[in-house]
Write an enzyme that holds these catalytic residues in place. Sequence first.
Site, mmCIF file in Angstrom:
data_model
loop_
_atom_site.group_PDB
_atom_site.id
_atom_site.type_symbol
_atom_site.label_atom_id
_atom_site.label_comp_id
_atom_site.label_asym_id
_atom_site.label_seq_id
_atom_site.Cartn_x
_atom_site.Cartn_y
_atom_site.Cartn_z
ATOM 1 C CE LYS A 194 -2.962 0.846 -1.943
ATOM 2 N NZ LYS A 194 -1.803 1.657 -2.341
ATOM 3 C CE1 TYR B 247 -14.766 -26.020 -20.585
ATOM 4 C CE2 TYR B 247 -14.048 -24.976 -18.552
ATOM 5 C CZ TYR B 247 -15.053 -25.320 -19.438
ATOM 6 O OH TYR B 247 -16.344 -24.965 -19.158
HETATM 7 C C1 LIG Z 1 -0.660 1.357 -1.583
HETATM 8 C C2 LIG Z 1 0.171 2.458 -1.031
HETATM 9 C C3 LIG Z 1 0.815 2.325 0.223
HETATM 10 C C4 LIG Z 1 0.886 1.001 0.946
HETATM 11 O O1 LIG Z 1 1.871 0.215 0.305
HETATM 12 P P1 LIG Z 1 2.252 -1.259 0.755
HETATM 13 O O2 LIG Z 1 3.343 -1.642 -0.168
HETATM 14 O O3 LIG Z 1 1.023 -2.079 0.573
HETATM 15 O O4 LIG Z 1 2.679 -1.195 2.177
HETATM 16 C C5 LIG Z 1 1.423 3.438 0.767
HETATM 17 N N1 LIG Z 1 1.474 4.623 0.087
HETATM 18 C C6 LIG Z 1 0.912 4.777 -1.135
HETATM 19 C C7 LIG Z 1 0.997 6.085 -1.818
HETATM 20 C C8 LIG Z 1 0.252 3.698 -1.736
HETATM 21 O O5 LIG Z 1 -0.285 3.852 -2.956
#
Ligand SMILES: *Cc1c(COP(=O)(O)O)cnc(C)c1O
Length: 345
Positions: free
Chosen positions: A33, A242
């Site tokens: 994702k 800054y």
């Molecule tokens: C993002 C996510 C994962 C992966 O999690 P990590 O901690 O990055 O390994 C797995 N299951 C769900 C439902 C997620 O939202």
Amino acid sequence: MATATLTIDLDALAANWHALDSLATCETAAVVKADGYGLGADRVARALYAAGTRRFFVALAEEGAALRAALGPEPEINVFSGHMPGDAEILAEMALTPMLNSLDQMLRHFEHLPGAPFGVQLDTGMNRLGMEPAEWDAVRDIALEQNPTLLMSHLACADDPEHPMNPQQLATFRAMTDGLDVPRSLAATGGILLGDDYHFDLTRPGIGLYGGLPFIDAAPVAAIDIPVIQIREVAPGETVGYGNTWTAPRPSRIATLSAGYADGILRAMGPQAYVYAGEHRCKIVGRISMDLIGVDITDAPDIPDTVELLGRHQSVDTLADAAGTIGYEILTSLGARYARHVLAS
Ligand SMILES: *Cc1c(COP(=O)(O)O)cnc(C)c1O
């Protein structure tokens, strides 16, 4: 060229997938994702597919469609956000499997795509996505008649192996799914490290693939090198950047780097963060600007052409600590401006 370089090591990514896969006897999927945690979902997924991954998870149907175009028809692509209004066409056309999160989503799916594959996401205490125990009790028999491909839930505290939430969610997940003849998945990266009880039929690592904690043994996947644009000598009492937040305590040599918060180098990390000139650690001084960062290289043995922000000397989690955040946010914040290079054998 003043553009900073983001190098993505696909061999390290594949090695991390194999390492996580070897920690469990069940199937290991991959979560890609948010554009593959900021590193490019297409290239990341193709490398993982070549390494043996046959199941992928994304957050949104649109991400799944792009992934299908990159990977072709074979792998299973699951969508965490489930079946949202208007998703039927993209789910069907791109052969995506939604993880249904509510009775609403389930009715929508059965109405618009009868017979199409789906999984079910169950809420075991995180209160983020999925059906709660009472809701699941009410619809379970109807759902099971339609042959779901997966029953899954997500752990809220898996990065802390001692947390009582882990066994509590495990017990809830078992109570909701024991005895049902459907594949199950509970573990992301943290859950894999909690051991066999948490693995079920499928694990879903994300961050560990990309070199982040809690997978301590992960190989680094992302490296960032930033060109030095200018060097200047600063007298004691002069300030840098800054807001005059840093004042030279001694005669100092300052390098101005060509990157900034627009590249995801979070402004908040400034006062605590370092870069590396060769083997030498150099403190970031003054505020991080949009495109520029000041670094104290007074004690470096040589004047560098480029410095390392991420890589052999410094992990995403070290940077995250400096900003009071997590490696996930560092990776997914990396901007669009880097020259992206890929290492692959
Ligand atoms: C993002 C996510 C994962 C992966 O999690 P990590 O901690 O990055 O390994 C797995 N299951 C769900 C439902 C997620 O939202």
